[in-house]
Design a protein around this motif. Structure first.
Motif, PDB file in Angstrom:
ATOM      1  N   ALA A   1     -55.013  76.701 -29.034  1.00 17.35           N
ATOM      2  CA  ALA A   1     -54.476  77.988 -28.866  1.00 17.35           C
ATOM      3  C   ALA A   1     -55.365  78.814 -27.795  1.00 17.35           C
ATOM      4  N   LYS A   2     -56.745  78.465 -27.365  1.00 11.26           N
ATOM      5  CA  LYS A   2     -57.398  79.169 -26.567  1.00 11.26           C
ATOM      6  C   LYS A   2     -56.897  78.781 -25.230  1.00 11.26           C
TER       7      LYS A   2
ATOM      8  N   LEU B   1     -58.273  72.920 -39.736  1.00 10.54           N
ATOM      9  CA  LEU B   1     -57.717  73.562 -38.479  1.00 10.54           C
ATOM     10  C   LEU B   1     -57.295  72.400 -37.419  1.00 10.54           C
TER      11      LEU B   1
ATOM     12  N   GLY C   1     -62.129  67.137 -33.967  1.00  9.10           N
ATOM     13  CA  GLY C   1     -61.535  68.633 -34.229  1.00  9.10           C
ATOM     14  C   GLY C   1     -62.504  69.024 -35.533  1.00  9.10           C
ATOM     15  N   LEU C   2     -61.938  70.411 -36.027  1.00  7.10           N
ATOM     16  CA  LEU C   2     -62.663  70.872 -37.330  1.00  7.10           C
ATOM     17  C   LEU C   2     -61.798  70.518 -38.371  1.00  7.10           C
TER      18      LEU C   2
ATOM     19  N   ASN D   1     -57.520  70.551 -34.079  1.00  2.00           N
ATOM     20  CA  ASN D   1     -57.620  71.068 -32.646  1.00  2.00           C
ATOM     21  C   ASN D   1     -56.882  72.530 -32.291  1.00  2.00           C
ATOM     22  N   ALA D   2     -56.552  72.940 -33.602  1.00  2.00           N
ATOM     23  CA  ALA D   2     -55.590  74.259 -33.259  1.00  2.00           C
ATOM     24  C   ALA D   2     -56.273  75.366 -32.480  1.00  2.00           C
ATOM     25  N   LEU D   3     -57.706  75.471 -32.892  1.00  2.00           N
ATOM     26  CA  LEU D   3     -58.262  76.670 -31.967  1.00  2.00           C
ATOM     27  C   LEU D   3     -58.422  76.185 -30.689  1.00  2.00           C
ATOM     28  N   ARG D   4     -58.764  75.169 -30.141  1.00  6.72           N
ATOM     29  CA  ARG D   4     -59.100  75.030 -28.720  1.00  6.72           C
ATOM     30  C   ARG D   4     -57.527  74.860 -28.351  1.00  6.72           C
TER      31      ARG D   4
ATOM     32  N   SER E   1     -46.402  77.280 -35.063  1.00  6.52           N
ATOM     33  CA  SER E   1     -47.891  77.672 -34.957  1.00  6.52           C
ATOM     34  C   SER E   1     -48.015  78.975 -36.009  1.00  6.52           C
ATOM     35  N   ARG E   2     -47.275  79.595 -36.493  1.00  6.95           N
ATOM     36  CA  ARG E   2     -47.291  80.674 -37.522  1.00  6.95           C
ATOM     37  C   ARG E   2     -46.652  80.281 -38.661  1.00  6.95           C
TER      38      ARG E   2
ATOM     39  N   THR F   1     -51.363  83.054 -25.003  1.00  9.03           N
ATOM     40  CA  THR F   1     -50.930  81.653 -25.083  1.00  9.03           C
ATOM     41  C   THR F   1     -49.773  81.751 -25.882  1.00  9.03           C
TER      42      THR F   1
END
Length: 447
Positions: A24-25, A17, A13-14, A19-22, A185-186, A428
């Protein structure tokens, strides 16, 4: 090889972040890809925190075992919600005997029996919403319209009165609670947002109105099984259903159905319209179903195409992609050691997208579920309502509600995608489902 000697892979992952972006997508696709690369156990990083993931049919089956029940709990993920509303406990956040006690109180109200002899009322409420919103020549925002329809149905059938003026408040409160307090997630600071504070106040106001209205209901009033059972428990067993828990429990159908049932029926509309051969079969069954006027639960056994389309929608567009748990003790799964106190994701819908369970899994095939194929009956294959002791309490009620409602929509309306070649875009949060920009056009009335 001992459990401690198996190294659990970490998904690339990044920085920060992870793996959060993948995730979330496209959360369903993310867990499937990770399962294919790493197997049934792997670890992900989310905003600097690491979580174990148990995935696939193996994980789905594990949730239903005694070892799974003893090794996992859900309390931590719902503690924030309980505290936010001043309650002591809530159904999804309890395990063991406490969870069973609450399920027993609510079981009748969330069962198919709660609406099985009221299907004509489901039809009437659906017609009322069709006449108000689904007008010929007009584009219809599908998810918003479904949210209003579902709230109307559940309000009248389970709590005794429809309250459409609260739909937006329930939607906003649910979105903030799930994003901030459940999935986390927020950031928590968002709970200070005036929009959320107003929505929370309104939802609590709704709860009190529902309780007061039902208390004043005269003998012979329409049944409202869930709220009646909750209020009876509050009177007779206040230690099991104190006032604070009653307040949060009476709005449960709205919170449970607004995003989940509405998402599924919206995806159903898209999938059926996208496949003309399925559309033809769904219309034919719907027309036959309503040809004689009044319908019964027995009649729903004669609509295999509609049922298959609904099941296939729940397979390809799952709402409960993963279940979140905390390890109550050290345990081993598939040779990997999970430590007490770890937070885990359980990827129960991963098999939905695996060829070994559902051949050509990306294809919308409504005949997968009839014998002799019955692909969903393989162990661990199909989990649209979750798994284990926390499997959705209202799943049989939701099945009946969605079958009747979608059949009625396609019986009465000639619907078209808007624009005609539209490709579904997904949101999502707070739960996966069709985006708010998904629209259909009512080309005309069929019946």
């Amino acid at each position: 090889m001992t459990a401690e000697s198996v190294r659990t892979p970490l998904v690339r992952g990044l920085p920060v972040l992870g793996n959060a972006l993948r995730m979330a997508k496209n959360p369903a696709r993310f867990f499937v890809d990770c399962y294919r690369e790493h197997g049934a156990v792997f670890r992900v990083r989310m905003l600097g925190r690491e979580h174990a993931v148990l995935a696939g049919a193996e994980a789905a089956e594990f949730l239903g075992t005694q070892e799974g029940r003893d090794s996992l709990r859900s309390k931590e993920f719902f503690r924030g919600l309980v505290d936010e509303y001043g309650a002591t406990r809530t159904l999804p956040g309890e395990d063991g005997a406490s969870h069973k006690e609450l399920r027993d109180i609510m079981r009748r109200g969330y069962s198919r029996e709660a609406i099985a002899d009221r299907l004509d009322e489901v039809v009437a409420i659906t017609d009322r919403n069709i006449d108000r919103v689904w007008q010929p020549g007009r584009p219809v925002p599908v998810l918003r319209s479904m949210q209003s329809l579902v709230t109307d149905q559940l309000g009248e059938l389970l709590t005794g009165a429809s309250r459409p003026e609260y739909v937006n408040d329930i939607r906003i409160a649910t979105m903030y609670l799930l994003n901030v307090l459940v999935t986390r997630s927020r950031p928590r600071v968002l709970l200070r947002d005036p929009r959320y504070r107003r929505a929370k106040t309104r939802v609590l106001q709704l709860s009190q109105e529902m309780i007061d209205d039902r208390s004043r209901a005269e003998a012979g009033a329409k049944p409202a099984v869930l709220i009646d059972d909750l209020m009876r428990a509050n009177r007779e067993r206040p230690e099991a259903m104190p006032d604070s828990d009653l307040m949060i429990s009476v709005t449960g159908p709205y919170v449970a159905g607004l995003d989940t049932v509405a998402n599924t029926m919206s995806a159903f509309v898209y999938a059926v319209l996208k496949h003309p051969d399925v559309l033809e079969r769904v219309r034919a069954e719907a027309d036959d179903l309503f040809a004689k006027g009044s319908i019964t639960e027995k009649d729903l056994r004669g609509i295999p195409a509609i049922r298959g389309a609904l099941m296939e929608t729940m397979r390809l567009y799952p709402i409960a992609v993963v279940q979140m748990r905390t390890a109550t003790r050290d345990f081993a799964f598939q040779g990997h050691r999970i430590a007490a106190g770890e937070t885990l994701y359980i990827g129960t819908t991963v098999p939905h997208f695996l060829d070994e369970f559902f051949p050509d899994p990306e294809r919308f095939d409504i005949d997968r579920y009839e014998k002799p194929r019955a692909e969903h009956l393989r162990a661990g294959a199909y989990s649209p309502y979750g798994r284990g002791q926390h499997v959705c309490l209202g799943k049989t009620l939701a099945d009946v509600q969605m079958l009747v409602t979608t059949a009625r929509l396609f019986h009465r309306l000639d619907l078209r995608l808007d624009p005609p070649g539209y490709e579904l875009k997904m949101k999502t949060t707070p739960t996966p489902g069709p985006s708010l920009n998904f629209r259909v056009r009512v080309a005309g009335l069929r019946n």
